[in-house]
Motif scaffolding. Structure first.
Motif, short mmCIF file in Angstrom:
data_model
loop_
_atom_site.label_atom_id
_atom_site.label_comp_id
_atom_site.label_asym_id
_atom_site.label_seq_id
_atom_site.Cartn_x
_atom_site.Cartn_y
_atom_site.Cartn_z
N GLN A 195 0.84 -1.19 0.00
CA GLN A 195 0.00 0.00 0.00
C GLN A 195 0.89 1.25 0.00
OE1 GLN A 195 -3.37 -0.13 -0.27
NE2 GLN A 195 -3.13 -2.36 -0.41
N LEU A 196 0.50 2.21 -0.81
CA LEU A 196 1.26 3.46 -0.91
C LEU A 196 0.30 4.63 -0.83
CD1 LEU A 196 3.85 5.11 -1.56
CD2 LEU A 196 3.32 4.75 -3.99
N GLU A 197 0.53 5.51 0.12
CA GLU A 197 -0.26 6.75 0.23
C GLU A 197 0.60 7.90 -0.27
OE1 GLU A 197 -1.28 9.42 3.90
OE2 GLU A 197 -2.79 7.82 3.80
N VAL A 198 0.07 8.69 -1.21
CA VAL A 198 0.81 9.81 -1.77
C VAL A 198 -0.02 11.09 -1.64
CG1 VAL A 198 2.14 8.40 -3.39
CG2 VAL A 198 -0.07 9.35 -4.10
N SER A 199 0.70 12.20 -1.62
CA SER A 199 0.06 13.52 -1.64
C SER A 199 0.24 14.12 -3.03
CB SER A 199 0.68 14.44 -0.59
OG SER A 199 0.39 13.99 0.72
N LEU A 200 -0.86 14.57 -3.63
CA LEU A 200 -0.82 15.13 -4.97
C LEU A 200 -1.21 16.61 -4.93
CD1 LEU A 200 -2.58 12.21 -6.88
CD2 LEU A 200 -0.13 12.59 -6.56
N PRO A 201 -0.61 17.43 -5.78
CA PRO A 201 -0.95 18.86 -5.78
C PRO A 201 -2.40 19.10 -6.15
CG PRO A 201 0.45 18.30 -7.65
CD PRO A 201 0.42 17.10 -6.78
N GLY A 202 -2.98 20.14 -5.57
CA GLY A 202 -4.39 20.42 -5.76
C GLY A 202 -4.80 20.59 -7.20
N LYS A 203 -3.89 21.06 -8.06
CA LYS A 203 -4.23 21.28 -9.46
C LYS A 203 -4.55 19.97 -10.19
CE LYS A 203 0.53 21.06 -11.19
NZ LYS A 203 1.58 21.79 -11.93
N GLU A 204 -4.12 18.84 -9.60
CA GLU A 204 -4.38 17.54 -10.23
C GLU A 204 -5.69 16.92 -9.77
OE1 GLU A 204 -2.59 16.91 -12.55
OE2 GLU A 204 -0.61 17.78 -12.19
N LEU A 205 -6.40 17.59 -8.85
CA LEU A 205 -7.69 17.06 -8.39
C LEU A 205 -8.66 17.02 -9.56
CD1 LEU A 205 -9.14 16.13 -5.80
CD2 LEU A 205 -10.01 18.45 -5.54
N GLY A 206 -9.23 15.88 -9.81
CA GLY A 206 -10.09 15.71 -10.96
C GLY A 206 -9.42 14.95 -12.09
N ARG A 207 -8.09 14.94 -12.07
CA ARG A 207 -7.36 14.17 -13.09
C ARG A 207 -6.99 12.79 -12.56
NH1 ARG A 207 -2.37 16.52 -15.46
NH2 ARG A 207 -3.01 15.47 -17.36
N ALA A 208 -6.65 12.72 -11.29
CA ALA A 208 -6.31 11.42 -10.69
C ALA A 208 -7.60 10.74 -10.23
CB ALA A 208 -5.37 11.61 -9.50
N GLY A 209 -7.73 9.46 -10.57
CA GLY A 209 -8.95 8.75 -10.21
C GLY A 209 -8.70 7.28 -9.97
N ALA A 210 -9.68 6.62 -9.37
CA ALA A 210 -9.57 5.19 -9.08
C ALA A 210 -9.40 4.39 -10.36
CB ALA A 210 -10.80 4.72 -8.31
N ASP A 211 -8.64 3.30 -10.25
CA ASP A 211 -8.38 2.34 -11.33
C ASP A 211 -7.34 2.81 -12.34
OD1 ASP A 211 -10.26 0.56 -10.24
OD2 ASP A 211 -11.89 1.52 -11.34
N GLN A 212 -6.76 4.00 -12.15
CA GLN A 212 -5.70 4.42 -13.06
C GLN A 212 -4.43 3.60 -12.83
OE1 GLN A 212 -5.62 8.63 -12.16
NE2 GLN A 212 -6.79 9.15 -13.98
N VAL A 213 -3.70 3.35 -13.91
CA VAL A 213 -2.47 2.56 -13.85
C VAL A 213 -1.34 3.41 -13.26
CG1 VAL A 213 -0.74 1.36 -15.25
CG2 VAL A 213 -3.16 1.13 -15.80
N VAL A 214 -0.50 2.77 -12.46
CA VAL A 214 0.63 3.47 -11.81
C VAL A 214 1.90 2.66 -12.04
CG1 VAL A 214 1.49 4.49 -9.68
CG2 VAL A 214 -0.98 4.26 -10.03
#
Length: 345
Positions: A195-214
């Motif tokens: 399990q990995l918890e990351v912090s993403l910049p607010g400007k990416e809210l709406g672009r990152a979503g569940a089921d995306q490949v990492v």
């Protein structure tokens, strides 16, 4: 008079090349444009954690015995991979065994079962009342609970792996030494999934979503890239950092990554399998827009381009370049439109 004629002749001979513009060909390297894939991703870092972990302490005291690992032929040790249900440690405490009285509870249960079955038969024939049958059933149920509880208490003297995992802590105790209740005996972690918890910049809210490949990379293992999936994304920003949290599950079947490792994550938010893709560093930003140079008939041609997907190294070109164009990738810094060029490797 003779001197004047000589001076005129000299000036005419010596200045004949003045004003002639000799253009030198600029050496450049080119790449032919073909269609290829590109991904746009968000980069983040964080520390991976085991998907499951547990520290087991002694629920009952007893004499310590570390059991043998059937796979290795020696006593269990740090790093051993164990399956769920594997017996790892046994505590010997005869006094506790006597107090638990498993055999006595088993006999009581068997007697209560036979009595209940007999009473059921009599009730079916009208020989006893419903109340008498219920009392026999209650005695049977109570006996079963007592027997089950005795088995549970007896099992506390054996430390068993509650899930498939790796032994990560195994404090040393001499064989036969008495350990007390509450003493730590074993830690186990399961990290074929991390399990990995990351912090993403607010400007990416709406672009990152569940089921995306990492893609997951560790700085000490540059040749190993693991895959993961975004499982959860917070819908709100942290008011202090203006960032939001995302949870990633990492596939780690060969246990390449270990819990506690610091990793880099690339969350793929968009992709194209067939695009004209160019190195980002060949693009020059001018008043007219983003420009690049291609080579046509021995001369540099400046092109204004429209870009699409991009990442730190590459950019998709939506307009301005075509397949088979020869893009200048080195030596473009001093070029002008229609500069003569010499293509070199």
């Amino acid at each position: 008079m003779l001197l004047s004629i000589v001076l005129v002749t000299f000036a005419s001979c010596g200045g004949g090349d003045e004003g002639v513009d000799i253009e030198v060909s600029v050496p450049v390297s080119v790449e032919e444009m073909v269609l290829g894939p590109i991904e746009e991703f968000i980069t983040a870092t964080g520390t991976v954690k085991a998907s499951m972990e547990i520290t087991i302490a002694a629920e009952l005291g007893g004499d310590y015995i570390l059991l043998d690992n059937a796979k290795t032929g020696r006593s269990f040790a740090l790093g051993d991979i164990v399956k769920k249900g594997t017996k790892i440690i046994r505590l010997v405490n005869q006094e506790q065994v006597n107090n638990i009285r498993v055999d006595a509870h088993r006999l009581t249960l068997e007697s209560a079962r036979l009595d209940f079955e007999q009473q059921q038969s009599l009730y079916d024939k009208g020989g006893i009342t419903r109340t008498e049958l219920t009392a026999a059933e209650r005695s049977y149920i109570d006996a079963k609970y007592s027997y089950d509880n005795a088995l549970i208490n007896l099992a506390k003297l054996t430390i068993i792996a509650p899930f498939d995992g790796v032994i990560t802590s195994l404090p040393y105790y001499s064989r036969g030494v008495e350990v007390g209740q509450g003493v730590e005996l074993l830690s186990l972690k399961e990290y074929t999934k991390l399990q990995l918890e990351v912090s993403l910049p607010g400007k990416e809210l709406g672009r990152a979503g569940a089921d995306q490949v990492v893609r997951i990379m560790n700085y000490t293992l540059p040749d190993d890239t693991l895959s993961g999936t975004v499982t959860q994304v917070s819908p709100a920003l942290d008011p202090a950092s203006r960032s939001f949290k995302a949870m990633i599950e990492v596939d780690n079947p060969d246990l390449i990554l270990r819990p506690g490792m610091f990793v880099k994550a690339e969350i793929v938010v968009a992709s194209s399998d067939s695009a004209i893709v160019i190195p980002k560093d060949v693009i020059q930003v001018k008043q007219r827009g983003k420009t690049v140079f291609i080579v046509q008939k021995g001369a540099a041609q400046e092109r204004v381009i429209t870009t699409g997907l991009e990442n730190p190294g590459w950019v998709e070109v939506l307009d301005g370049l075509e397949v088979n164009d020869r893009l200048v990738v080195r030596g473009f810094e001093t070029l002008r439109n229609r500069s003569k060029v010499k293509v070199v490797r």
